[in-house]
Design a protein around this motif. Sequence first.
Motif, PDB file in Angstrom:
ATOM      1  N   LEU A  41       0.845  -1.291  -0.157  1.00 44.65           N
ATOM      2  CA  LEU A  41       0.024  -0.065   0.000  1.00 44.65           C
ATOM      3  C   LEU A  41       1.041   1.203   0.012  1.00 44.65           C
ATOM      4  N   SER A  45      -2.239   5.291   1.586  1.00 44.45           N
ATOM      5  CA  SER A  45      -3.495   4.527   1.805  1.00 44.45           C
ATOM      6  C   SER A  45      -3.120   3.713   3.372  1.00 44.45           C
ATOM      7  N   ARG A  49      -5.924   4.182   6.494  1.00 43.43           N
ATOM      8  CA  ARG A  49      -6.436   2.644   6.984  1.00 43.43           C
ATOM      9  C   ARG A  49      -6.029   2.766   8.510  1.00 43.43           C
ATOM     10  N   VAL A 108      -9.588  -1.271   3.363  1.00 47.63           N
ATOM     11  CA  VAL A 108      -8.681  -0.692   2.489  1.00 47.63           C
ATOM     12  C   VAL A 108      -8.448  -1.374   1.302  1.00 47.63           C
ATOM     13  N   ASP A 111      -4.120   0.341  -3.950  1.00 49.91           N
ATOM     14  CA  ASP A 111      -3.872   1.643  -4.822  1.00 49.91           C
ATOM     15  C   ASP A 111      -4.448   1.291  -5.979  1.00 49.91           C
ATOM     16  N   GLN A 114      -8.347   0.786  -6.487  1.00 51.86           N
ATOM     17  CA  GLN A 114      -9.219   1.711  -6.051  1.00 51.86           C
ATOM     18  C   GLN A 114     -10.122   2.280  -7.181  1.00 51.86           C
ATOM     19  N   ASN A 146      -9.731  11.678   4.297  1.00 46.94           N
ATOM     20  CA  ASN A 146     -10.151  10.598   3.370  1.00 46.94           C
ATOM     21  C   ASN A 146     -11.240  10.755   2.619  1.00 46.94           C
TER      22      ASN A 146
END
Length: 188
Positions: A41, A45, A49, A108, A111, A114, A146
């Motif tokens: 991550l 990220s 999380r 989570v 990346d 997403q 976030n």
Amino acid sequence: MTSGATTPDFHDEFLAGGVAVRIRPIRLEDREREAEFVRSLSPASRYFRFHSALRELTPQMLERFTRINYPDEMALVALVDGADGEEQVGVARYVRQSGSDTAEIAIVVADDWQGRGIATRLLTDLRDVARQAGITRLVASVLRENGRMLELVRRLGFSAQGAGDEFRTSQLGKRVTPPADDSPPDRQ
């Protein structure tokens, strides 16, 4: 940590951008996969999380995150086929608050994955599993910066419940109600 009731036999599969994604409960044998997932991550990220600058999960965290105590805890992982076998691209978990029917959730997604609907599907599946465990309310502590997560949980029906610790987080909650009939659960 002692193991609770038998983990439900839950599996879901869907396409995300043309790629098959499988969702299932996390297992002890997923320890290294979970560790690699967190290592991969981005710093942002990981911060969103874990609400800290964590770089890697400790052995104690890995044990806790992969040895679930259902029905009080559950973690669902999203997996895809990678070059070296199954690759974890997301995880969502709940932990029941002691002596209550409320559980806190966390999620989570990798990346690169997403924006493909994985977080929505993970949270919807987690809600369904939580409902089966007798949980009637889900809550989330989301860092105010976030924006993507705040947008997601609000879209899924969570509403603000006040400020969190030192006003760094937003507290959001959602009542989990049983389905009206035996039709398949909604996939918001």
